[in-house]
Scaffold this motif. Structure first.
Motif, PDB file in Angstrom:
ATOM      1  N   LEU A  15       0.907  -1.043   0.104  1.00  0.00           N
ATOM      2  CA  LEU A  15      -0.101   0.154   0.103  1.00  0.00           C
ATOM      3  C   LEU A  15       0.857   1.060  -0.058  1.00  0.00           C
ATOM      4  O   LEU A  15       0.645   2.148  -0.407  1.00  0.00           O
ATOM      5  CB  LEU A  15      -0.903  -0.232   1.397  1.00  0.00           C
ATOM      6  CG  LEU A  15      -2.041  -1.178   1.244  1.00  0.00           C
ATOM      7  CD1 LEU A  15      -2.827  -1.043   2.479  1.00  0.00           C
ATOM      8  CD2 LEU A  15      -2.801  -1.205  -0.245  1.00  0.00           C
ATOM      9  N   VAL A  16       2.068   1.224   0.811  1.00  0.00           N
ATOM     10  CA  VAL A  16       2.913   2.424   0.827  1.00  0.00           C
ATOM     11  C   VAL A  16       3.564   2.510  -0.489  1.00  0.00           C
ATOM     12  O   VAL A  16       3.586   3.749  -1.195  1.00  0.00           O
ATOM     13  CB  VAL A  16       3.955   2.201   1.717  1.00  0.00           C
ATOM     14  CG1 VAL A  16       5.153   3.185   1.566  1.00  0.00           C
ATOM     15  CG2 VAL A  16       3.273   2.119   3.287  1.00  0.00           C
ATOM     16  N   GLN A  17       3.698   1.310  -1.316  1.00  0.00           N
ATOM     17  CA  GLN A  17       4.349   1.536  -2.580  1.00  0.00           C
ATOM     18  C   GLN A  17       3.186   2.147  -3.505  1.00  0.00           C
ATOM     19  O   GLN A  17       3.679   2.823  -4.531  1.00  0.00           O
ATOM     20  CB  GLN A  17       4.720   0.058  -3.210  1.00  0.00           C
ATOM     21  CG  GLN A  17       6.145  -0.392  -2.891  1.00  0.00           C
ATOM     22  CD  GLN A  17       6.277  -1.829  -3.365  1.00  0.00           C
ATOM     23  OE1 GLN A  17       5.716  -2.055  -4.315  1.00  0.00           O
ATOM     24  NE2 GLN A  17       7.245  -2.461  -2.634  1.00  0.00           N
ATOM     25  N   ARG A  18       1.873   1.803  -3.306  1.00  0.00           N
ATOM     26  CA  ARG A  18       0.906   2.271  -4.231  1.00  0.00           C
ATOM     27  C   ARG A  18       0.885   3.794  -3.984  1.00  0.00           C
ATOM     28  O   ARG A  18       0.763   4.647  -4.897  1.00  0.00           O
ATOM     29  CB  ARG A  18      -0.402   1.888  -3.750  1.00  0.00           C
ATOM     30  CG  ARG A  18      -0.560   0.301  -4.048  1.00  0.00           C
ATOM     31  CD  ARG A  18      -0.896   0.006  -5.634  1.00  0.00           C
ATOM     32  NE  ARG A  18      -1.434  -1.223  -5.885  1.00  0.00           N
ATOM     33  CZ  ARG A  18      -0.857  -2.533  -5.620  1.00  0.00           C
ATOM     34  NH1 ARG A  18       0.324  -2.593  -5.385  1.00  0.00           N
ATOM     35  NH2 ARG A  18      -1.394  -3.333  -6.176  1.00  0.00           N
ATOM     36  N   VAL A  19       1.212   4.434  -2.857  1.00  0.00           N
ATOM     37  CA  VAL A  19       0.977   5.843  -2.531  1.00  0.00           C
ATOM     38  C   VAL A  19       2.213   6.580  -3.405  1.00  0.00           C
ATOM     39  O   VAL A  19       2.124   7.496  -3.902  1.00  0.00           O
ATOM     40  CB  VAL A  19       1.152   6.124  -0.971  1.00  0.00           C
ATOM     41  CG1 VAL A  19       1.176   7.501  -0.778  1.00  0.00           C
ATOM     42  CG2 VAL A  19       0.089   5.249  -0.365  1.00  0.00           C
TER      43      VAL A  19
END
Lengths: 208, 98
Positions: A15-19
């Motif tokens: 999810l952090v990568q998505r951000v």
């Protein structure tokens, strides 16, 4: 570049990568891909050729109209070639604002200078400060939109030239005009082209 | 694993998310520009664009630039809403990380 094959990641890291991906892509989308450096070089060279023709053939009235018309034709051909070559592009507010500033500046200059050129009235003292003012204004607006200090310096140089021509005699005014064209059009255009090439190369390397 | 009932699976795909993030900042963009910016292949991008179209998140328009065909995409209001909802869900899931 992110690995687009990994579709279903749901861990916190995913999810952090998505951000991070969204931030990167939004920043990319806001960057204008318009390439305009060649236009500055073109019009700088065209103007210098026109001035050179006038200098060596002072009685020839058709130099400037012919050279200006050639410049317009080359510009149109250049735009057509870029479109046909499938130049990748996006349309955003920034690129439209820049296009509007320069398009309308060009139109205003044609409206202002066109009749004088067609009537063979090339009174330098009348036209030169106004040309400098037009170009300085367009560069200043463009610099603010792009947040590009180099273009802000160029705007300052045009306006400094505008003030300077008011204090110098005809010979110096012509020299100032030539110097401004070389520095603020040709050299600035070459610098912009170099930056555009470097940005394109960096993008390719990024995807490699 | 985190519970992800609110994350829209259409938006969650990495390439689709990248494309939506690119389109959110522009009025319209052509296929080659999207491909260059995401570094994806024609086939992969085409398939993902079709999914986004089917979900109603992007609208496609074909036209000619000179003699070359050009495929343009723009984000629909539904796409903007879906992305905003996705970001809100991410914020809730990640809390302080955003």
């Amino acid at each position: 570049m992110a690995n687009f094959e990994a579709e279903g990641g749901t861990t916190r890291d995913d999810l952090v990568q998505r951000v991070a991906l969204m931030e990167e892509m939004i920043a990319e989308g806001r960057q204008s891909t318009a390439r305009f450096g060649w236009c500055f070089v073109l019009w700088g060279v065209i103007t210098l050729i026109g001035i050179g023709c006038q200098y060596f053939q002072p009685n020839s009235y058709w130099d400037l109209p012919v050279v200006s018309a050639v410049g317009i034709v080359i510009q149109l051909i250049g735009i057509a070639i870029r479109r046909r070559s499938g130049h990748t592009s996006n349309k955003n507010m920034q690129s439209r604002a820049i296009a509007a500033v320069w398009g309308m500046t060009g139109l205003a200059m044609v409206v202002y200078l066109g009749p004088g050129i067609m009537m063979h009235d090339t009174g330098w003292f009348f036209y030169v400060p106004t040309i400098f003012m037009f170009l300085g204004l367009a560069h200043a607006i463009s610099a603010i939109i792009l947040r590009w200090w180099v273009q802000g310096v160029v705007a300052g140089l045009w306006w400094a030239g505008e003030i300077a021509v008011c204090f110098f005699a005809f010979d110096y005014m012509r020299k100032i005009f030539v110097a401004e064209m070389v520095v603020c059009m040709v050299l600035f255009g070459l610098y912009a082209m170099w930056l555009e090439r470097r940005r394109a190369a960096a993008l390719e390397q990024h995807h490699a | 694993m985190l519970e992800l009932p609110e994350l829209d699976p259409v938006v969650h795909g990495k390439l689709r998310l990248a494309v939506l993030s690119l389109l959110v900042g522009v009025e319209e963009a052509d296929f080659t520009w999207l491909r260059d910016k995401t570094g994806s292949t024609d086939g992969n991008l085409g398939a993902q664009m079709l999914k986004l179209e089917e979900a109603g998140y992007v609208a496609m328009q074909k036209r000619f630039a000179g003699r070359k065909p050009q495929t343009l995409y723009r984000m629909t209001p539904a796409g903007r809403k879906a992305l905003a909802k996705y970001v809100a869900a991410l914020k809730r899931l990640l809390g302080g990380a955003l």
